[in-house]
Design a protein around this motif. Structure first.
Motif, short mmCIF file in Angstrom:
data_model
loop_
_atom_site.label_atom_id
_atom_site.label_comp_id
_atom_site.label_asym_id
_atom_site.label_seq_id
_atom_site.Cartn_x
_atom_site.Cartn_y
_atom_site.Cartn_z
N GLU A 3 45.51 58.85 98.43
CA GLU A 3 46.76 58.12 98.85
C GLU A 3 47.52 57.79 97.51
O GLU A 3 47.00 57.67 96.51
N LYS A 4 48.91 57.88 97.67
CA LYS A 4 49.78 58.06 96.47
C LYS A 4 50.01 56.53 96.10
O LYS A 4 50.34 55.70 97.31
N ARG A 5 50.39 56.16 94.97
CA ARG A 5 50.85 54.68 94.90
C ARG A 5 52.32 54.69 95.30
O ARG A 5 53.11 55.57 95.61
N PHE A 6 52.83 53.58 95.82
CA PHE A 6 53.80 53.23 96.37
C PHE A 6 54.85 52.34 95.46
O PHE A 6 54.52 51.47 94.93
N ASN A 68 49.42 51.77 97.44
CA ASN A 68 49.72 52.84 98.73
C ASN A 68 50.63 52.09 99.58
O ASN A 68 50.93 50.93 99.41
N LYS A 69 51.21 52.99 100.62
CA LYS A 69 52.06 52.11 101.27
C LYS A 69 51.66 51.12 102.05
O LYS A 69 52.18 50.34 102.51
N GLU A 99 57.04 57.17 97.42
CA GLU A 99 55.76 57.42 96.94
C GLU A 99 55.75 57.97 95.64
O GLU A 99 56.86 59.01 95.31
N GLU A 100 54.88 57.73 94.48
CA GLU A 100 54.88 58.28 93.39
C GLU A 100 54.47 59.83 93.58
O GLU A 100 53.51 60.23 94.14
#
Length: 105
Positions: A3-6, A68-69, A99-100
């Motif tokens: 999961e990508k940082r948000f 994450n989101k 998203e990063e």
């Protein structure tokens, strides 16, 4: 799947230094130790308030970063209460969330 940082960014423009100061104090007061503990426990990584100094406008960039989101969505339940407390102020704002895709520290 990782999961990508948000990240959420708000650029706010104020009519006066007084309006700006009301906002800054309200934000600082809202971020009590209890609130910060709750936000961190729910995945908020950081909060940064930055005065923009490139022109004569009274502007700030507020940057929130989340794991994450889903964490952003959870923390929004608390952040949504921020505008309903304390003194009012007049502000024009633009909001960007996403998203990063690349970063370094």
């Amino acid at each position: 799947m990782n999961e990508k940082r948000f990240t959420a960014i708000v650029i706010a423009t104020f009519n006066s230094d007084g309006e700006y100061e009301i906002f800054v104090e309200k934000l600082k007061d809202f971020n009590s130790d209890k609130v910060i503990k709750h936000l961190k426990a729910n995945g908020q990584i950081s909060l940064s308030l930055n005065r923009i100094v490139e022109d004569e406008l009274i502007r700030i960039a507020t940057i929130w970063q989340y794991e994450n989101k889903k964490c952003w969505e959870e923390c929004q339940k608390l952040w949504s209460k921020f505008t309903g407390i304390g003194p009012n102020y007049i502000v024009k704002r633009s909001r960007f969330i996403g998203e990063e895709i690349f970063s370094w520290q």
